[in-house]
Enzyme design. Structure first.
Site, PDB file in Angstrom:
ATOM      1  N   THR A   1      -0.833  -3.854   5.188  1.00  0.00           N
ATOM      2  CA  THR A   1       0.535  -3.390   5.005  1.00  0.00           C
ATOM      3  C   THR A   1       1.280  -4.127   3.891  1.00  0.00           C
ATOM      4  OG1 THR A   1       1.045  -4.910   6.778  1.00  0.00           O
ATOM      5  CG2 THR A   1       0.837  -2.608   7.367  1.00  0.00           C
TER       6      THR A   1
ATOM      7  N   ASN B   1      10.195  -4.901  -0.716  1.00  0.00           N
ATOM      8  CA  ASN B   1       9.271  -4.417  -1.740  1.00  0.00           C
ATOM      9  C   ASN B   1       9.169  -2.899  -1.621  1.00  0.00           C
ATOM     10  OD1 ASN B   1       7.109  -3.728  -3.368  1.00  0.00           O
ATOM     11  ND2 ASN B   1       5.806  -5.422  -2.689  1.00  0.00           N
ATOM     12  N   PRO B   2       9.951  -2.182  -2.437  1.00  0.00           N
ATOM     13  CA  PRO B   2      10.014  -0.721  -2.283  1.00  0.00           C
ATOM     14  C   PRO B   2       8.649  -0.041  -2.418  1.00  0.00           C
ATOM     15  CG  PRO B   2      11.678  -1.491  -3.840  1.00  0.00           C
ATOM     16  CD  PRO B   2      10.823  -2.677  -3.511  1.00  0.00           C
TER      17      PRO B   2
ATOM     18  N   PHE C   1      -3.495  -0.223  13.542  1.00  0.00           N
ATOM     19  CA  PHE C   1      -2.619   0.753  14.210  1.00  0.00           C
ATOM     20  C   PHE C   1      -2.293   0.355  15.647  1.00  0.00           C
ATOM     21  CE2 PHE C   1      -5.110   3.652  11.230  1.00  0.00           C
ATOM     22  CZ  PHE C   1      -4.168   3.560  10.221  1.00  0.00           C
TER      23      PHE C   1
ATOM     24  N   GLY D   1      11.742  -4.751   8.394  1.00  0.00           N
ATOM     25  CA  GLY D   1      10.323  -4.430   8.566  1.00  0.00           C
ATOM     26  C   GLY D   1      10.153  -2.946   8.789  1.00  0.00           C
TER      27      GLY D   1
ATOM     28  N   GLY E   1       7.197   0.555   8.987  1.00  0.00           N
ATOM     29  CA  GLY E   1       5.828   0.963   9.282  1.00  0.00           C
ATOM     30  C   GLY E   1       5.862   2.052  10.324  1.00  0.00           C
ATOM     31  N   GLU E   2       5.997   1.601  11.566  1.00  0.00           N
ATOM     32  CA  GLU E   2       5.871   2.549  12.668  1.00  0.00           C
ATOM     33  C   GLU E   2       6.934   3.636  12.657  1.00  0.00           C
ATOM     34  OE1 GLU E   2       4.127  -0.122  16.155  1.00  0.00           O
ATOM     35  OE2 GLU E   2       5.280  -1.186  14.671  1.00  0.00           O
TER      36      GLU E   2
HETATM   37 MO1  MOS Z   1       1.708  -1.614  16.193  1.00  0.00          MO
HETATM   38  S1  MOS Z   1       1.189  -0.380  17.762  1.00  0.00           S
HETATM   39  O1  MOS Z   1       2.560  -2.804  17.061  1.00  0.00           O
HETATM   40  O2  MOS Z   1       0.253  -2.152  15.519  1.00  0.00           O
END
Ligand code: MOS
Length: 729
Positions: free
Chosen positions: A462, A619-620, A234, A690, A692-693
């Protein structure tokens, strides 16, 4: 093309993980290995007077008690923030044990090393430290100690605000949040007399290697950093923390492998956190909902020695069209460990404030909050004055509204009911920068019919192993079970950080190019024949692939074990270049339903619909999973997460998973995630940005906005607590 990419591919590393064979950092054991446990300061401000190690040194199994005078030389690393093979960044710059000043609770003041972990813990407990103590400053009120620095400015925001008919002027608070991945930070250091091999919990092995080589005073060729699997990070594992240098230095002093695993309590002290942040937001608009000014002035706390700035304006300047804007930042020093990026640094806290303020503005205007956002869609990035590489926020908003059923919303507070519960519906937009880090990779074709792709990036849980294998498989026309992915080792070609949701965009061009070059090397084995490679077979040009032979047979015929190719990508986008020609970001929208039972003050998040524009989704399965995980974190951020510092001794007091509450299964409803797929080919040939965040960005505002709709209480200080809502009308 596109036989492997875009498919729902399960994780290639899944079997290793579920069978317990995946080697996490602290799983590494070596003959003669000893265990290190730090002695942590019990004060947050003062000086060490004495360290009495006599009892500890004579305890069973104890090898050494290290302190400043016997740990050996540790140097300050020169910082290089440029992404790439020479990057050298750390947020806590002071080497451990450098002086006798204590600046935060839990600062390492000594290190006990013993044959077993239990012996080392007992010895660390037995070290007696006396201090000259001063009053610590962990004050929650953030008066800036540095003057407000202008981050972005256009037009005259003050004048436009003063002249506007509709104004919002509110302050939004975020408490310190602590990264709590399941895997603790750990270092296992091996020293062979000239070189270090460091098993680390790192989101960036190349950067870690560069920093540690400097701190240890050896050439970087003499440091190898390995992170095969991570139980997530994280952002807390982006840069090295002091335990890594301590473990390596102890290994050097003792001539033995040393393992140091940070405790959960230490995770709250000495390996970073998201700082406390206060943001004043001022918005103004015309009666028909056109923004005329936006101001964001924030202060974040930082440690005594390091200037960590949480870049809360990251998404502000480009999010909406507004002619007059001013964003400023300032720091407030506290006796706390150094803060560090935490998932979506800057944008996540920034959007919590600005997307809450947008909701308040919509209320003042009597306008639907989705309509308000649609009415302020910019044509270009008005902050950088360059076009967006690809922006489909409007479609995220309209798709989300439709999937959620937003048109059935009655805007009157507390008016919507279901099964005796009051419903609250809220929404928010989101954005997160998209960049391409520099990256190199190699691909090998081998005479056993397999391919191997190598890159010194890492998989933090991830799905990077899977994505890298998919890319090589796609280009080589091989099924995934024929592709081996090697990551997480500085011996491999230098790869990107697993950070900023940027690893995927970086590996795409490098791996595709490397695979293409491996094919070129293969065909070059028969320079005089007119050959072609298709889906794992070598055949005469123009003939069907079935007429040829498998590449492994071709290699064996030529008596070659393996051929390889190397590929690379340059940095680009917000993280990568100083003067980008496109503004690259991902966008999205969250729609949230909460249920509220005023009789028993029970608040639940009952439904979340998220629509994300992140370019092409490679990759859904992994992609959706990333967004779901981030939304779960957003529920925690909104309702639970808060690190509390004791004003008497400066210690984070809820430094465990019982008292620092994160969202658990019972807190999370079923989550709906959709992607609008517009390949962003300015970033790479597949157009993948990409993910994630971005799933965490905006979520807290959407929840707080839903809470207002249910209860009539506007909460501007996270986390939202029951006591905030008891005033509910
Ligand atoms: Mo993220 S805060 O760049 O792991």
């Amino acid at each position: 093309m596109m036989s492997v990419i875009g498919k729902e591919q399960p994780r290639v590393d899944g079997p290793l993980k579920v069978s317990g064979k995946a080697m996490y950092t602290s799983d590494h054991h070596f003959p003669g290995m000893v265990y290190a446990v730090p002695v942590c300061s019990t004060i947050a401000n003062g000086e060490i007077q004495t360290i009495d190690t006599r009892v500890a040194e004579n305890m069973p199994g104890v090898r050494a008690i290290f302190q400043r005078r016997n740990i050996g030389k540790l140097f300050r690393a020169e910082v290089n923030h440029e992404f790439g093979a020479d990057m050298s960044r750390l947020d806590e710059r002071r080497p451990p044990l450098e002086d006798d000043v204590v600046r935060y609770s839990g600062q390492y003041v000594a290190l006990a090393v013993a044959d077993t972990f239990a012996q080392a813990m007992a010895a660390a407990d037995a070290v007696k430290v006396t201090y000259r103590e001063h009053e610590p400053n962990v004050d929650e009120r953030l008066a800036p100690e540095t003057s407000q620095k202008v981050e972005s400015e256009r037009g005259d925001a003050e004048k436009a605000f003063t002249e506007a008919e509709i104004q919002v002027d509110q302050t939004y608070d975020l408490p310190p949040e602590t990264h709590n991945p399941i895997e603790l930070h750990a270092s296992v250091a091996v020293w062979d007399g000239s070189s270090f091999t460091l098993y680390e919990t790192s989101q960036g092995v190349v950067n870690h290697r560069n920093v540690l080589a400097q701190m240890l005073g050896v050439p970087k060729e003499n440091v190898r950093v390995i992170t095969k699997f991570l139980g997530s990070g994280f952002g807390g594992k982006l840069w090295p923390w002091t335990q890594s240098a301590l473990a390596a230095a102890a290994a050097r002093q003792l001539g033995r492998p040393v393992k140091l695993v940070v405790s959960r309590r230490m995770m709250f002290q000495s390996v970073g956190h998201r700082p406390r942040i206060q943001q004043r937001i001022r918005l103004s608009a015309t009666r028909d909902g056109k923004l005329t000014s936006l101001r964001q002035d924030w202060v974040n706390h930082t440690s005594i020695l390091d200037d960590y700035k949480e870049n809360c304006g990251e998404a502000t300047a480009h999010m909406y069209s507004v002619p007059n804007l001013r964003i400023t930042s300032a720091l407030a020093r506290r006796n706390v460990g150094t803060p560090t990026p935490m998932r979506g640094p800057g944008a996540v806290p920034g959007l919590w404030a600005t997307e809450s303020a947008m909701d308040e503005l919509a209320l003042k205007l009597g306008m639907d909050p989705v309509e308000l956002r649609l009415a302020n869609e910019p044509r270009i990035d008005e902050g950088l004055k360059i076009p967006f590489s690809s922006r489909h926020l409007k479609e995220c908003l309209s798709t989300g509204a439709e999937r959620f059923g937003w048109s059935r919303r009655n805007p009157r507070v507390g008016s919507m009911k279901r099964d005796g519960l009051t419903l609250g519906w809220g929404m928010a937009g989101c954005s997160w920068q998209a960049a391409r880090f520099p990256c190199a990779a190699t691909v090998e074709l081998r005479d056993d019919g397999t391919a191997r792709v190598s890159c010194a990036t890492q998989d933090i849980g991830t799905g990077s192993y899977t994505i890298v294998a998919q890319l090589a498989g796609e280009r080589l026309g091989l099924p995934l079970d024929k592709v081996e992915a090697l990551l997480g080792d500085t011996r491999l070609p230098p790869g990107p950080l697993s950070g900023g949701s940027g690893a995927t965009a970086a590996v795409v061009p490098a791996v595709l190019e490397a695979a293409g070059k491996a094919i070129d090397s293969l065909l070059a084995l028969a320079p005089n024949a007119d050959l072609q490679y298709t889906s794992g077979r070598v055949h005469a040009k123009g003939e069907p692939a079935s007429s040829g032979i498998a590449f492994e047979d071709f290699l064996r015929m030529r008596k070659v074990r393996a051929v390889s190719g190397i590929g690379s990508s340059e940095g680009s986008g917000a993280f990568g270049t100083a003067k980008p020609t496109f503004s690259s970001h991902s966008f999205g929208a969250h729609f949230v339903e909460v249920t509220w039972q005023p009789e028993i003050a029970r608040l639940r998040v009952s439904r979340v619909v998220t629509v994300i524009d992140a370019g092409r989704i490679l990759n859904p399965l992994a992609g959706r999973n990333q967004i779901e995980g981030a939304v779960v974190m957003g529920i925690g951020m909104s309702l639970f997460e808060e690190t509390s510092y004791d004003p008497r001794n400066g210690a984070p007091i809820n430094s465990n998973l019982a008292d620092y509450i994160v969202a658990a299964n019972a807190d999370v409803p079923s989550l709906e995630v959709y992607f609008v797929e517009y390949p962003d080919t300015n970033l790479n040939e597949l157009g993948a940005r990409g993910i994630g965040e971005i799933g965490l960005a905006g979520t807290a505002a959407a929840i707080a906005n839903a809470v207002y709709h249910a209860t009539g209480v506007r909460v501007r200080e996270l986390p939202i607590k029951i006591e905030n809502l008891l005033a509910s009308p």
